[in-house]
Design an enzyme around this catalytic site. Structure first.
Site, PDB file in Angstrom:
ATOM      1  N   ASP A 108       0.990  -1.087  -0.214  1.00  0.00           N
ATOM      2  CA  ASP A 108       0.019   0.040  -0.130  1.00  0.00           C
ATOM      3  C   ASP A 108       0.986   1.134   0.133  1.00  0.00           C
ATOM      4  O   ASP A 108       1.317   1.585   0.933  1.00  0.00           O
ATOM      5  CB  ASP A 108      -1.098   0.125   1.255  1.00  0.00           C
ATOM      6  CG  ASP A 108      -1.555   1.120   1.151  1.00  0.00           C
ATOM      7  OD1 ASP A 108      -1.705   2.080   0.551  1.00  0.00           O
ATOM      8  OD2 ASP A 108      -2.934   0.894   1.741  1.00  0.00           O
TER       9      ASP A 108
ATOM     10  N   HIS B 251      -5.855  12.838  13.490  1.00  0.00           N
ATOM     11  CA  HIS B 251      -7.146  12.444  12.603  1.00  0.00           C
ATOM     12  C   HIS B 251      -7.894  11.603  13.177  1.00  0.00           C
ATOM     13  O   HIS B 251      -9.272  11.570  12.622  1.00  0.00           O
ATOM     14  CB  HIS B 251      -6.581  11.925  11.185  1.00  0.00           C
ATOM     15  CG  HIS B 251      -5.596  12.776  10.700  1.00  0.00           C
ATOM     16  ND1 HIS B 251      -5.540  13.879  10.181  1.00  0.00           N
ATOM     17  CD2 HIS B 251      -4.073  12.498  10.182  1.00  0.00           C
ATOM     18  CE1 HIS B 251      -4.642  14.491   9.628  1.00  0.00           C
ATOM     19  NE2 HIS B 251      -3.616  13.622   9.846  1.00  0.00           N
TER      20      HIS B 251
ATOM     21  N   ASP C 286       1.495  19.642  12.753  1.00  0.00           N
ATOM     22  CA  ASP C 286       1.486  18.686  11.800  1.00  0.00           C
ATOM     23  C   ASP C 286       1.208  19.369  10.346  1.00  0.00           C
ATOM     24  O   ASP C 286       0.292  20.382  10.368  1.00  0.00           O
ATOM     25  CB  ASP C 286       0.535  17.558  12.234  1.00  0.00           C
ATOM     26  CG  ASP C 286       0.864  16.301  11.009  1.00  0.00           C
ATOM     27  OD1 ASP C 286       1.486  15.487  11.635  1.00  0.00           O
ATOM     28  OD2 ASP C 286       0.210  16.320  10.123  1.00  0.00           O
TER      29      ASP C 286
ATOM     30  N   HIS D 249      -0.814  18.191   8.179  1.00  0.00           N
ATOM     31  CA  HIS D 249      -2.007  17.786   7.980  1.00  0.00           C
ATOM     32  C   HIS D 249      -3.052  18.407   8.942  1.00  0.00           C
ATOM     33  O   HIS D 249      -2.641  18.416  10.084  1.00  0.00           O
ATOM     34  CB  HIS D 249      -2.223  16.363   7.859  1.00  0.00           C
ATOM     35  CG  HIS D 249      -1.391  15.288   6.907  1.00  0.00           C
ATOM     36  ND1 HIS D 249      -0.236  15.090   7.152  1.00  0.00           N
ATOM     37  CD2 HIS D 249      -1.548  15.278   5.259  1.00  0.00           C
ATOM     38  CE1 HIS D 249       0.209  14.786   5.890  1.00  0.00           C
ATOM     39  NE2 HIS D 249      -0.620  14.729   5.015  1.00  0.00           N
TER      40      HIS D 249
ATOM     41  N   ASP E 138       6.225  16.201   9.755  1.00  0.00           N
ATOM     42  CA  ASP E 138       6.024  16.314   8.314  1.00  0.00           C
ATOM     43  C   ASP E 138       5.755  17.698   7.669  1.00  0.00           C
ATOM     44  O   ASP E 138       5.749  17.807   6.509  1.00  0.00           O
ATOM     45  CB  ASP E 138       4.567  15.405   7.621  1.00  0.00           C
ATOM     46  CG  ASP E 138       3.553  15.656   8.804  1.00  0.00           C
ATOM     47  OD1 ASP E 138       3.510  16.762   9.340  1.00  0.00           O
ATOM     48  OD2 ASP E 138       2.534  14.970   8.407  1.00  0.00           O
TER      49      ASP E 138
ATOM     50  N   TYR F 290       7.606  11.714   8.105  1.00  0.00           N
ATOM     51  CA  TYR F 290       8.006  10.531   7.310  1.00  0.00           C
ATOM     52  C   TYR F 290       9.092  10.609   6.422  1.00  0.00           C
ATOM     53  O   TYR F 290       9.358   9.533   5.797  1.00  0.00           O
ATOM     54  CB  TYR F 290       6.820  10.261   6.436  1.00  0.00           C
ATOM     55  CG  TYR F 290       5.352  10.474   7.194  1.00  0.00           C
ATOM     56  CD1 TYR F 290       5.190   9.461   7.962  1.00  0.00           C
ATOM     57  CD2 TYR F 290       4.691  11.385   7.034  1.00  0.00           C
ATOM     58  CE1 TYR F 290       3.935   9.397   8.678  1.00  0.00           C
ATOM     59  CE2 TYR F 290       3.511  11.619   7.750  1.00  0.00           C
ATOM     60  CZ  TYR F 290       3.129  10.396   8.604  1.00  0.00           C
ATOM     61  OH  TYR F 290       2.013  10.325   9.447  1.00  0.00           O
TER      62      TYR F 290
END
Length: 557
Positions: free
Chosen positions: A20, A135, A172, A174, A265, A305
């Protein structure tokens, strides 16, 4: 008190069991690489090491539904095919037989850290955890996140420690929509998130990630979203966001605890964020946050990451938590135009809810990130290690904040009004008000006046009154000569202009024979004006003035 580091090697057990490309970046090496770098730099050894515990089902239930917790518990007995099928029901999630154990440890690590800080065992700390959490929603995993670690920690601080004002800072890259959904109607939790948005074209593609999503009902104004609409944001953009949005609101909110959803990130090199902020930037951001809540800062790892960028950024944050000086920031400290547009949109959206932004709201941001019409670069000039002093929060006999002063109530608003003067002073310290209109001025004596100066440097013509100059010069024989006395008058005038906020920095020329005496006068004059910290840097042969009393305000090199 020191800094806690909460970790457990079992959190490296969960890993992706099938192909994935979207999920493969959330790997165990994220933790092991960061921990190894902390050990290599001797930072882990300086922390209080705490082994993470599992969060109980009751603690998970502070945020998540019993059915969701039971579903996750059941994954321990599933085979690979069943896990892949279940994972496909969620957005960017994978499950492993160890996921439930790892996720309980991640939530428990955040709880342990909060307990240690609020009990006074440590001043601050970092929970080095995976899977991340911001999240995750009440009944849904999302974006690699299983349990919402920071939200659980905030609820725990409210329930077990009686806190009434908690700040969550989510840096972050996101949007942490899970945290936003959980607290969007709660005025006791102020949630700040910056995130890559690109006008809604970046994951999680939510309209409620934009600047005008400010909370609901009693929580209006307690959700602060700063959307980055371009990639490539760097140090200047992040610092500007703190100085012009987060810190004014945070000082006004006056939190009792700061929780950081520390996703890296948003650092340079990360494939998710594509931003340009260097690891050193996170040391500066951490230092700024330590001025809040008496320094009670609990950071919990979220994303990140690119292993090298992640590990370096983690080290920078831990160094700052330990009290080490932050390394200088590299690159031009001028925010991007897109960043300034985003920052201004947040200020406009939040101004109805925060007096600190109303005070600044009449000026807007100039091209270089300053409030007002003067074009200047962002400058870091924060008083490190010293928590600002606002009016003390009203306390109950047990020492907890009075429940009568919940945010949004009339008593709270009255108390906030009394803090405006103190807040304004703090904003001055943080360079939130316009910087001086003159960047650099030069004070020259007549023989030096022919020097060619850049067009943006002011040649200062003024001089201090003769009587004042002679009074300062009287103890020094070297200042008796006319040329030295004239130069001293110009130095004093320039110094007054700097201390009055009219000039940012200056250069003065003085005869070599009078240099030591002029330095002595300049130091004494600066201290007499109320300067609290004065750094004297001498290049070449120059002795420290012998009669200068060291009262802790002067540092010399």
């Amino acid at each position: 008190m020191g800094t806690a580091l909460v970790y457990h090697e079992d959190m490296t057990a969960a890993r992706l069991l099938w192909d994935d490309p979207e999920c493969e970046i959330e790997c165990p090496e994220r933790l092991t690489t960061a921990l190894e770098r902390l050990q290599q730099r001797g930072l882990e050894q300086r922390c209080l090491r705490l082994a993470a515990r599992e969060a109980s089902e009751a603690e998970l239930g502070l945020v998540h539904s019993p059915e969701y917790v039971a579903l996750l518990q059941g994954t321990q007995a599933l085979g690979t095919g069943e896990l892949q099928t279940l994972s496909g029901q969620y957005d960017a999630v994978y499950f492993h037989p160890s996921t439930f154990h790892c996720a309980r440890l991640a939530a428990g690590a955040a709880l342990q850290l909060v307990d240690a800080v609020l009990a006074g065992a440590v001043r601050n700390g970092l929970a080095l955890v995976r899977p991340p959490g911001h999240h995750s929603q009440r009944a849904a995993a999302n974006g690699f996140c299983v349990f919402n670690n920071v939200a659980i920690a905030a609820k725990h601080a409210q329930r077990q420690h009686g806190l009434h004002r908690i700040l969550i800072v989510d840096w972050d890259v996101h949007h942490g929509q899970g945290i936003q959904y959980i607290f969007e109607d709660d005025p006791s939790v102020l949630y700040f998130s910056w995130h890559r948005y690109e006008h809604g074209r970046f994951w999680p593609y939510l309209r409620e990630s934009d600047a005008d999503a400010v909370g609901q009902g009693p929580g209006l104004g307690f959700t602060v979203n700063l959307p980055w609409n371009q990639v490539g944001m760097g140090n200047a953009d992040y610092v500007a966001a703190f100085l012009h949005v987060l810190l004014p609101v945070a000082f006004e909110f006056n939190p009792e605890l700061v929780l950081v959803s520390a996703g890296f990130d948003s650092a340079i090199g990360d494939p998710e964020g594509q931003m340009q902020a260097t690891p050193e930037c996170f040391a500066h951001l951490t230092q700024l946050l330590q001025m809040l809540a008496g320094g009670r800062v609990c950071a919990v790892l979220e994303g990140g990451y690119h292993l090298e960028s992640l590990s370096q950024s983690v080290c920078m944050m831990v160094q700052a938590l330990l009290g080490d000086p932050a390394p200088p920031l590299s690159g031009p400290m001028v925010p991007h135009a897109s960043a300034l547009e985003s920052i201004e949109s947040v200020r406009v959206a939040q101004a109805p809810h925060w007096m600190s932004l109303q005070q600044q709201g009449q000026r807007g941001l100039g091209r270089d990130g300053a409030s007002g019409s003067h074009a200047v670069a962002v400058t870091l000039n924060h008083p490190l290690g010293v928590a600002p002093v606002l009016s003390p929060s009203p306390r109950s006999p047990e020492g907890r904040p009075s429940p009568l002063l919940l945010p949004g109530g009339p008593e709270f608003k009255a108390a906030a009004t009394q803090d405006v003067a103190a807040l304004s002073s703090l904003l001055d310290q943080l360079r939130l008000n316009p910087t001086p209109p003159v960047r650099t001025a030069v004070a020259l004596t007549a023989p030096d006046a022919a020097l060619a100066l850049p067009s943006d440097v002011l040649c200062e013509e003024g001089s201090a009154p003769q009587e004042e100059t002679q009074a300062w010069a009287r103890p020094h024989e070297a200042l008796a000569q006319d040329r030295a006395l004239t130069a001293l008058g110009k130095v004093l005038y320039l110094l007054d202009r700097i201390l009055d906020g009219q000039v940012s920095s200056g250069i003065a020329v003085t005869p070599a024979s009078a240099a030591a005496a002029t330095l002595d006068v300049a130091i004494r004059c600066g201290l007499s004006h109320g300067a609290q910290r004065l750094l004297c840097l001498a290049v070449g042969q120059l002795d420290r003035p012998p009669d200068l009393t060291d009262d802790g305000r002067l540092e010399g090199f």
